[in-house]
Scaffold this motif. Structure first.
Motif, PDB file in Angstrom:
ATOM      1  N   LEU A 107      -5.846  -2.591   0.626  1.00  0.00           N
ATOM      2  CA  LEU A 107      -4.751  -3.214   1.370  1.00  0.00           C
ATOM      3  C   LEU A 107      -4.696  -2.709   2.807  1.00  0.00           C
ATOM      4  O   LEU A 107      -4.422  -3.476   3.737  1.00  0.00           O
ATOM      5  CB  LEU A 107      -3.426  -2.932   0.664  1.00  0.00           C
ATOM      6  N   ALA A 122      -4.700   0.713  -2.640  1.00  0.00           N
ATOM      7  CA  ALA A 122      -4.026   1.044  -1.384  1.00  0.00           C
ATOM      8  C   ALA A 122      -5.007   1.024  -0.219  1.00  0.00           C
ATOM      9  O   ALA A 122      -4.698   0.523   0.871  1.00  0.00           O
ATOM     10  CB  ALA A 122      -3.349   2.407  -1.487  1.00  0.00           C
ATOM     11  N   ALA A 176       0.833  -1.205   0.000  1.00  0.00           N
ATOM     12  CA  ALA A 176       0.000   0.000   0.000  1.00  0.00           C
ATOM     13  C   ALA A 176       0.864   1.250   0.000  1.00  0.00           C
ATOM     14  O   ALA A 176       0.574   2.236  -0.695  1.00  0.00           O
ATOM     15  CB  ALA A 176      -0.929  -0.007   1.214  1.00  0.00           C
ATOM     16  N   VAL A 224      -0.643   5.542   4.561  1.00  0.00           N
ATOM     17  CA  VAL A 224      -1.357   5.317   3.310  1.00  0.00           C
ATOM     18  C   VAL A 224      -2.047   6.592   2.823  1.00  0.00           C
ATOM     19  O   VAL A 224      -2.283   6.762   1.628  1.00  0.00           O
ATOM     20  CB  VAL A 224      -2.363   4.161   3.462  1.00  0.00           C
TER      21      VAL A 224
END
Length: 336
Positions: free
Chosen positions: A303, A300, A217, A332
């Protein structure tokens, strides 16, 4: 993106009173700084000069200054993971930061990036050879710091060799027109994900899956920032990756989209001529129109959600879970 996850972490902030991600990052930098300086001080003067410049401790003449020394992501993950399971991992946190900076020095040389953290990269100041030697010295120091812990040495060795394998694959992509998104993701898992995973596992071996998901990510977001990040925040020129026609994850997603924008991007990327400034701007527009940016941000977030579920299953103390979850969310959804 990820507003529901952000709300969940905010609730944890209120319930647990844990340190937020900025505090964890600042704490990690403060905790590892003495160890970093002690290690670098042991180097010969020429190598120490280059390493200290790269780490933001002094200018090119060796005069003390305070410059951006990096985010401290990996040592923060090591320390937070260790704290979550009641362990202490300061030497491991120092080692992972030394190893990470080895990769940054080498990456800048390989990629030809002349800027790092808002000022000239070490190789652009001291030359490629001197910067490469400084990187190698930092990696040697990383092993020295954790030498008494054989398991940690094996883990770091595995992560570094995975990084090198990923770097080799990344270089091979520059000569190929048939790179797939799946290949790009596997390379990201090795080149970036391996050190993120190692950082987590050095602190808490049972959190490997969390580290693996977070590492991928992190790279997805990093590649988005490489195209659309604010250069005043990222410290790198705008569209730097596109200018070099790097096959980053948003580009690979766009090329695989089967859209008119994706096909136009392929023609532009593979044209037998240098890209103009207008070409680079157009390439960014095409990646976005083909869905490359949205795809990477969505993946992302997916994840991150899976990584947080890994944390829940680990049955950590509430504060430990909250700090790692908050740190993951911050990484992230960062802007640099």
């Amino acid at each position: 993106m990820g507003r529901d996850l952000g709300d969940a972490v905010s609730v944890l902030d209120l319930v647990c009173g844990h340190r937020g991600a900025p505090d964890l990052l600042a704490h990690a930098r403060a905790v590892i700084d003495p160890g970093l300086r002690a290690a670098v001080d042991a180097l010969p003067s020429s190598t120490r000069h280059v390493a200290g410049y790269h780490l933001g401790w002094w200018d090119e003449h060796g005069q003390p200054r305070t410059a951006d020394g990096g985010k401290g992501v990996r040592p923060a993950l090591t320390l937070a993971a260790a704290a979550a399971v009641g362990a202490d991992a300061v030497p491991a946190a120092v080692a992972i930061e030394l190893a990470h900076n080895y990769t940054r020095l080498h990456d800048d040389i390989v990629d030809g990036d002349r800027a790092r953290r808002g000022r000239p990269a070490a190789w652009a100041v001291f030359g490629r050879g001197a910067a490469m030697l400084a990187g190698d010295a930092l990696l040697a120091l990383a092993y020295d710091v954790i030498a008494p812990d054989a398991a940690a040495v094996r883990l770091l060795t595995s992560a570094v060799t995975a990084y090198q394998d990923g770097q080799a694959a990344d270089l091979s992509f520059e000569r190929r027109a048939d790179v797939t998104l799946a290949e790009g993701l596997r390379t990201a898992e090795r080149k970036t994900g391996a050190l993120i995973t190692a950082a987590v596992v050095l602190g808490a071996p049972g959190l490997r899956r969390f580290g693996e998901r977070l590492g991928l990510a992190y790279q997805l977001v990093d590649d988005v920032l490489g195209i659309w990040g604010d250069p005043d925040v990222t410290g790198k020129p705008v569209y730097a990756d596109l200018d070099r026609r790097k096959k980053t994850l948003p580009v690979l997603a766009a090329l695989a989209s089967g859209t008119p924008a994706g096909r136009e991007l392929a023609a532009l990327y593979h044209a037998p001529r240098a890209l103009s400034a207008a070409d680079v701007v157009r390439a960014a527009e095409l990646v976005e129109r083909a869905g490359g940016r949205a795809h990477c941000l969505r993946q992302a977030d997916d994840l991150l959600a899976a990584a947080l579920e890994d944390l829940r299953r680990a049955d950590l103390p509430p504060r430990g879970y909250a700090e790692l979850a908050g740190l993951a969310h911050h990484l992230v959804h960062r802007d640099r």
